[in-house]
Scaffold this active site. Structure first.
Site, PDB file in Angstrom:
ATOM      1  N   LYS B  77       3.068  -0.598  -2.784  1.00 32.39           N
ATOM      2  CA  LYS B  77       3.326  -1.644  -1.642  1.00 32.39           C
ATOM      3  C   LYS B  77       4.769  -2.404  -1.251  1.00 32.39           C
ATOM      4  CE  LYS B  77       1.769  -5.830   0.343  1.00 32.39           C
ATOM      5  NZ  LYS B  77       0.377  -6.745   0.765  1.00 32.39           N
ATOM      6  N   SER B 152      -3.022  -6.864   4.687  1.00 35.30           N
ATOM      7  CA  SER B 152      -1.989  -6.596   5.352  1.00 35.30           C
ATOM      8  C   SER B 152      -1.267  -5.568   4.040  1.00 35.30           C
ATOM      9  CB  SER B 152      -0.887  -8.005   4.100  1.00 35.30           C
ATOM     10  OG  SER B 152      -0.721  -8.110   2.922  1.00 35.30           O
ATOM     11  N   SER B 176      -5.799  -9.326   1.718  1.00 33.62           N
ATOM     12  CA  SER B 176      -4.707  -7.647   1.512  1.00 33.62           C
ATOM     13  C   SER B 176      -5.006  -6.518   0.975  1.00 33.62           C
ATOM     14  CB  SER B 176      -3.354  -8.653   1.662  1.00 33.62           C
ATOM     15  OG  SER B 176      -2.998  -9.882   2.281  1.00 33.62           O
TER      16      SER B 176
END
Lengths: 97, 481
Positions: B77, B152, B176
């Site tokens: 990420k 997210s 997330s």
């Protein structure tokens, strides 16, 4: 908390944020309603509860104050990542007039 | 490619059935063609990935023992630092920020022989539940390109779901990892707070953030967790571990385990198909030796409000460092104050600004006690509720998300509707406990997630429950068409 006081200009200044007119209009509408939503916490009785940031019982985790783990490569990468620099010196704007 | 999981790939490389180079070439080629429609990756590191693969193949050729993730591609990420690469948090303000060091998790993955194949799209500074707040555009759900992947960590979840990588890392501050895993039909785990070092994770809310694995199976999550977990002198909140997670999860039933079903997690307004699938999963657990107990977590309804105080408060403080002086682009003005305002005003997107404003308000004089301090007290109460629950049960079982993936754009202008998407996941962050989401059904071709929550440091227990569930079902074996 029926009346939510939300002074957008004051908060934007504290947050150091420049807002567009569009954002200003949107936030003026949205932020008080979010504040109203989170205000429901007042319903919970916490008169006998400690407010703790971290739930772990560890406090004051220190290490010895010794220089470690730095090399020329990391050093030069750190300087390169800084917006303005001259040689090894990091350049920042003046804070006094 | 007949290998789908990290364990299969690693074993096939070890057995000489495939080379690490072939594995990496396969995934890079697939990403190049298919990610145009999904937007999961912000960048792939072709050269360094191929180079790392060649090193693994050379080790194999030389007869050296291969490390645990040898030759397994992993996506990171975009809020974790990879030395020499951009770490932008999907924000304009950091679009050119090149990391000078590896996050501890990245370092540990590299040591374990994993191939860092690229960095994935996410909500800006990990704030969002739909991956629509990224400066680089929305991520599309591989199961239906019109739908959000969740957020997210939407890019990492979509990447695993689309078969672009077997494993990825995400970060979970309020759901997330678990919520996008649920919406993308894969397995995602948030470990106990402190189990995995946050060094090199660009902070959103420091008391809630935790890095964790995203994969097809609980077994792969366990393998990745074992590589990345453990105390790190660079993160003072990281914990010394008494027991390592068992990487080999062999249970095929739930005998000897007690599962708590919290009534507050079955609410009006949730998707009926989600309710049905989760109830079917609970029935399956019961039929296969698990004891089911109805429990109550009375403060569940308040967890989300506490979360949307603690998280924006800490975010506004963490994001104060992005002012154009130390990072990003410095605004060219004659006045320092104006340069701050401009760098931040221009660099942050709308959701980030909204949360910074909210957090600043909460922490400002006159409001701090009423909001922030109150939320911390509620946090302690929520922790105590879970503690009591885990005196009666080993694992809590519940839905991950009240709904399946929604249309891109649908909730974008309604922040409260968006925040409600996290209602079943935020409590675990507030209490610091581990949680894992596994696929357990479908509604109109969109995946449904089942969540297991465990007591603090009982990460092994939820992995065992998830792995046993996956040995009895095949939802985790389905791929988007």
């Amino acid at each position: 908390m029926a009346n939510i006081e939300f002074n957008l200009d004051r908060v934007a200044k504290l947050a150091m944020l420049e807002l567009t007119d569009q954002e200003r209009a949107k936030f003026q509408e949205q932020l008080p309603s979010i504040v109203a939503y989170i205000s429901k916490l007042q319903e919970v009785d916490t008169s006998n509860t400690d407010a703790k940031t971290y739930l772990s019982d560890r406090v004051n985790v220190f290490r010895a104050d010794e220089v470690c783990d730095s090399d020329e490569d990391t050093h030069s990468r750190l300087i390169a990542a800084f917006p303005n620099s001259k040689g090894d010196a990091l350049e920042v704007p003046g804070i006094f007039e | 490619m007949k290998y789908r999981t990290a364990i299969e790939i690693r074993n096939a490389i070890e057995a000489g059935e495939i080379t690490a180079l072939e594995v990496v070439e396969y995934y890079l080629a697939k990403i190049k063609v298919e990610d145009k429609a999904i937007n999961a990756f912000l960048e792939t590191f072709d050269e360094s990935a191929l180079e790392s693969a060649r090193k693994i193949d050379a080790m194999k050729k030389a007869g050296e023992a291969l490390p645990r993730l040898a030759g397994v591609p992993v996506a990171i990420k975009d809020n974790m630092t990879i030395k020499g690469q951009i770490s932008s948090c999907s924000s304009k303000i950091l679009e050119n920020h090149r990391a000078s060091y590896d996050a501890t998790v990245v370092k540990r993955l590299k040591v374990a022989g994993a191939i860092i194949i690229g960095r994935t799209n996410c909500d800006e500074f990990a704030m969002g539940s739909s991956n629509e707040t990224s400066f680089w555009g929305a991520v599309h759900n591989p199961w239906n390109l019109k739908k959000v992947p969740g957020g997210s960590s939407g890019g990492s979840a979509a990447a695993v779901s689309a078969g672009f990588v077997p494993i990825a890392l995400g970060s979970d501050t309020g759901g997330s990892i678990r919520q996008p895993a649920a919406l993308c039909g894969i397995t995602g785990m948030k470990p106990t707070y402190g189990r995995v070092s946050r060094y090199g994770l660009i902070a959103l809310a420091s008391s809630l953030d935790q890095i964790g694995p995203i994969a097809h199976t609980a077994q792969d999550c366990a393998l990745v967790l074992e590589v990345i977990e453990g105390i790190d002198e660079k993160d003072s909140t990281s914990l010394e571990l008494d027991e390592k997670v068992v990487p080999e999860l062999i249970e095929k039933n739930f005998k000897g385990m007690t599962f708590g079903v919290p009534r507050e997690y079955f609410i009006d307004g949730m998707d009926e198909e989600v309710r049905k699938s989760v109830e079917e999963a609970i029935e399956l657990i019961k039929q296969n030796g698990g004891e089911i107990k109805k429990i109550s977590l009375p403060l569940t309804d308040y967890a989300l409000a506490a979360y949307y105080i603690i998280q924006p408060a800490e975010a506004s403080s963490n994001l104060a460092r992005f002012d154009g002086i130390r990072y990003g682009t410095r605004a060219q003005t004659d006045n320092l104050w104006k340069s701050y305002l401009h760098a931040r005003g221009d660099g942050f997107g709308a959701e980030t600004k909204r949360r910074i404003m909210l957090g600043t308000y909460i922490l400002s004089a006159g409001y701090y006690d009423a909001y922030y301090k109150k939320a911390l007290a509620v946090k302690t109460e929520i922790f105590n509720d879970f503690k009591k629950a885990f005196e009666q049960v080993d694992v809590i079982v519940c839905p991950t998300s009240p709904a399946v993936a929604w249309d891109i754009g649908e909730k974008f202008n309604d922040p409260i509707a968006m925040y409600l998407a996290d209602i079943f996941t935020v409590s675990a962050n507030i209490a610091g406990i581990p949680g894992i989401s596994v696929p357990c059904g479908e509604n109109n071709g969109l995946p449904i997630g089942l969540q297991f929550l465990g007591a603090s440091m009982q990460d092994g227990k939820i992995l065992r429950a998830a792995s046993a569930y996956q040995s009895l079902t095949d939802w985790h074996q389905k791929d988007p068409k």
